[in-house]
Design an enzyme around this catalytic site. Structure first.
Site, PDB file in Angstrom:
ATOM      1  N   PRO A 128     -15.962  -7.458 -36.091  1.00  0.00           N
ATOM      2  CG  PRO A 128     -17.931  -8.718 -36.126  1.00  0.00           C
ATOM      3  CD  PRO A 128     -17.409  -7.348 -35.812  1.00  0.00           C
ATOM      4  CD  GLU A 363      -5.058  -2.423 -24.759  1.00  0.00           C
ATOM      5  OE1 GLU A 363      -4.320  -1.430 -24.670  1.00  0.00           O
ATOM      6  OE2 GLU A 363      -5.712  -2.882 -23.805  1.00  0.00           O
TER       7      GLU A 363
END
Length: 383
Positions: A128, A363
């Protein structure tokens, strides 16, 4: 340089193309609306060998080279990026990493299951509070006798609710930055590990994306993948190849946008003739086609470097950066060709645009790719 595909590569691409036409494309809109891909697709992917590409046959893989892997990933991306993500993560980030870093017992235990589709893997890196700053992750794994006890949480984990094994990254000592991070193979049914599906995503709505919470999760030391403290290197090596897979999937999105725009422009009439005859529509279509071909060649270059054992990290960032941004442009241009009809989900281009948008984020964001490329070219770190 020979850019001709081999007979084997052409056969693999055609196999993937037929599979997408039969088992993916007819259901993509339904899966998007329901936010749920039919999980039976995993076994189908496994039975065709798509979950074992580049993994040695002795561990249940289907072998092949990385260009073949990119060809399959492109076709899956053309059909539904949510399905492409299953392969990119379970094979590309997890199985390939086990093959590269795992000990013999870990390879024998996990690879046949992952490559057959009997098991699904997820990549537990993002948290998070830490996305681009992966070295700042806070999940802790504390040694307790023969075990590690893990506490923390992970966010935006593809395959998270489907996974049978989590390739988990956690901090094993107090060393700041990347040196204190280790990697673990954690069975998803381990007590203390809970998962929550994330709904309401802009794109990749059919993909099983989750938040993972780990509360006093006890894993044996044998679950450690690679040496303790090498987790960051393991994660970065996985992501370098993962960016090639994302780039290939983006080529698929852009190709789908081109196919849709050309098809619609030839059928839709305005002012008494098909809109394909208008120069500004042709401009939109030509821009898409250039993006498709450029992104594809950049991606194939990465695959070639990997297969020849050359350094590919910078090329992977270049391909991922260009292809992800190109996919957004291509889908947006296709939507413009469709006009108002592109804005409703009866037609495919709206979904393509929504699915493409996240490719510039995960990514490694486009900004992170630029930093990686710039550092590589100048030798000066921007961090």
């Amino acid at each position: 340089m020979n850019l001709e595909l081999s007979e084997e590569q052409e056969a693999v691409r055609q196999l993937a193309r037929d599979f997408v036409a039969r088992d993916v494309a007819p259901y993509a809109a339904e899966w998007d609306r329901s936010e749920n891909v039919d999980k039976s697709i995993v076994k189908k992917l496994g039975s065709l060998g798509f979950l074992g590409l580049t993994v040695p046959e002795e561990y249940g893989g289907s072998g092949g080279d990385h260009l073949a892997y990119c060809l399959v990933t492109e076709e899956l991306g053309r059909g539904d990026s949510s399905v492409r993500g299953i392969v990119s993560v379970s094979l590309g980030l997890v199985a390939k990493t086990v093959a590269a870093w795992g000990d013999e017992e870990q390879k024998r235990h996990w690879l046949p299951r992952l490559t057959s589709g009997d098991a699904v893997g997820c990549f537990g890196l993002t948290e998070p509070g830490t996305g681009s700053d992966a070295a700042g992750l806070a999940t802790r794994a504390v040694r307790d006798g023969a075990d590690y006890v893990v506490n923390g949480s992970k966010m935006f984990i593809t395959n998270g609710t489907w996974a049978d094994v989590v390739l988990l990254f956690a901090r094993t000592d107090d060393t700041p930055g990347h040196r204190g991070i280790s990697a673990f193979l954690v069975p998803a049914d381990t007590p203390g590990l809970t998962r929550r599906t994330i709904h309401g995503k802009l794109g990749l709505r059919g993909q099983a994306t989750a938040e993972l919470v780990l509360q006093d999760v006890r894993v044996p030391a044998s679950a450690l993948l690679g040496p303790e403290g090498k987790g960051f290197s393991i994660a970065m090596s996985a992501l370098a190849k993962g960016r090639m897979s994302v780039a290939a999937g983006c080529v698929g999105i852009a190709q789908a946008a081109l196919d849709a725009a050309v098809g619609y422009a030839g059928q839709r009439e305005q002012f008494g003739r098909p809109i394909a005859g208008y120069q500004l529509v042709q401009e939109l279509i030509s821009d898409i086609s250039v993006d498709v071909e450029a992104a594809r060649l950049l991606t194939w270059r990465v695959a070639d470097l990997v297969d020849r054992g050359r350094d590919f990290a910078t090329a992977a960032s270049q391909a991922k950066l260009f292809a992800s941004e190109a996919a957004v442009r291509a889908a947006n241009n296709a939507l413009q060709v469709f006009g108002g009809y592109g804005y409703i989900d009866e037609y495919p281009v709206g979904k393509l645009l929504r699915d493409a948008r996240v490719m510039t984020l995960y990514e490694g964001t486009s900004q992170i790719q630029k930093l990686i490329i710039g550092r590589s070219l100048t030798g000066v770190s921007a961090f």
